[in-house]
Motif scaffolding. Sequence first.
Motif, PDB file in Angstrom:
ATOM      1  N   ASN A 247     -20.802-104.808  23.296  1.00 52.15           N
ATOM      2  CA  ASN A 247     -21.156-106.220  23.156  1.00 52.15           C
ATOM      3  C   ASN A 247     -19.963-107.070  22.722  1.00 52.15           C
TER       4      ASN A 247
ATOM      5  N   VAL B 267     -20.527-110.637  22.356  1.00 52.08           N
ATOM      6  CA  VAL B 267     -21.135-111.888  21.909  1.00 52.08           C
ATOM      7  C   VAL B 267     -21.415-111.821  20.408  1.00 52.08           C
TER       8      VAL B 267
ATOM      9  N   ASP C  65     -28.416-115.884  15.680  1.00 55.94           N
ATOM     10  CA  ASP C  65     -27.455-115.662  16.767  1.00 55.94           C
ATOM     11  C   ASP C  65     -28.158-115.096  17.993  1.00 55.94           C
TER      12      ASP C  65
ATOM     13  N   ASN D 262     -30.068-117.887  19.766  1.00 54.89           N
ATOM     14  CA  ASN D 262     -29.158-118.802  20.466  1.00 54.89           C
ATOM     15  C   ASN D 262     -28.604-118.161  21.735  1.00 54.89           C
ATOM     16  N   ALA D 263     -28.249-116.872  21.648  1.00 57.27           N
ATOM     17  CA  ALA D 263     -27.698-116.182  22.815  1.00 57.27           C
ATOM     18  C   ALA D 263     -28.739-116.045  23.920  1.00 57.27           C
TER      19      ALA D 263
ATOM     20  N   GLU E 141     -29.110-119.389  25.563  1.00 56.91           N
ATOM     21  CA  GLU E 141     -27.951-119.664  26.420  1.00 56.91           C
ATOM     22  C   GLU E 141     -27.924-118.762  27.651  1.00 56.91           C
ATOM     23  N   GLY E 142     -28.641-117.646  27.569  1.00 64.11           N
ATOM     24  CA  GLY E 142     -28.649-116.693  28.675  1.00 64.11           C
ATOM     25  C   GLY E 142     -27.381-115.873  28.746  1.00 64.11           C
ATOM     26  N   SER E 143     -26.734-115.673  27.583  1.00 66.01           N
ATOM     27  CA  SER E 143     -25.444-114.990  27.577  1.00 66.01           C
ATOM     28  C   SER E 143     -25.533-113.500  27.279  1.00 66.01           C
ATOM     29  N   ILE E 144     -26.732-112.984  27.067  1.00 63.80           N
ATOM     30  CA  ILE E 144     -26.887-111.560  26.740  1.00 63.80           C
ATOM     31  C   ILE E 144     -28.073-110.963  27.502  1.00 63.80           C
TER      32      ILE E 144
ATOM     33  N   LYS F  16     -32.984-111.392  31.415  1.00 65.15           N
ATOM     34  CA  LYS F  16     -32.319-111.367  30.111  1.00 65.15           C
ATOM     35  C   LYS F  16     -32.970-110.398  29.124  1.00 65.15           C
TER      36      LYS F  16
ATOM     37  N   ASN G 169     -26.843-105.739  25.540  1.00 64.85           N
ATOM     38  CA  ASN G 169     -25.988-106.201  24.443  1.00 64.85           C
ATOM     39  C   ASN G 169     -26.556-105.791  23.088  1.00 64.85           C
TER      40      ASN G 169
END
Length: 271
Positions: free
Chosen positions: A127, A129, A136, A139-140, A143-146, A181, A201
């Motif tokens: 990971n 991020v 956290d 939020n992730a 955001e679609g980041s994980i 996700k 992640n």
Amino acid sequence: MKKLVKGMIALTMMGALFGCSTSKKEQTTLTVFAAASMTESLDKVIAAYTKDNPDVTINVNYGSSGDLETQIKEGADVDLFISAGQKQMNEIEAGNELNTDGSDYVLEGTRVNFLENKVVLCVSDTNKVKLDNFDDLANALKEGSIVFAMGNVASVPVGQYTEQILQHYELDHAQLANDGKITYCEDVKAVTTAIIEGNVNCGIIYATDAYSANLTPKCVATTDLCKQIIYPAAIMKNSKNVDATKAFMEYLLSDKAMAEFETVGFTKVKE
């Protein structure tokens, strides 16, 4: 001739006495259905118990509490059920408000609140991020980041606890899963494996599974995020070995057994 007869009688009596002195207790086999998160600690407790009680064999079926509940309802022969959530035990206990189908599998007066666990956030070694706490994580995910692993909500208690945490942050796990996700896992062990292998992640697992897998949790869920995690235990109504199961339950609640459970992160339930 008389001496021969007397000798044979004496030998017969000695054989009978010898046979009585070396006779073994009848072997008893218990079947235990237990949440997958108990695997490592319960195996050790059972090994200690059967060493002291060689006349008892204990077979364990580990799995998600929902799947174990289904097997019980389908007629599986079970002596003792230990669930990772109250919901699964409530649904098979007669008279409980969550029992909507008239199920009656719990032997009256045998249910106890056995152990308490915690849910924790753990991240993969791969990971990149920032995921130091549940804020956290939320939020992730927004955001679609994980990619996040969680237990199936329908049958896995850790998935149900995870759902509560996501709801706290107004996140819809079903929509996140549709967006790719979230990946669902069949039990907490599968979530743990997904984290270790870097397939995701991060994920939410029990503190006990993190300990057993040598994972360091980033944070622990407090009761404002999800409810207290209690493992109930009860003897099943169709048990053919009630007395032997009660004896094993007494051992499970003993200080010796509790010490083993506490080494992996379980705590004794404070009534």
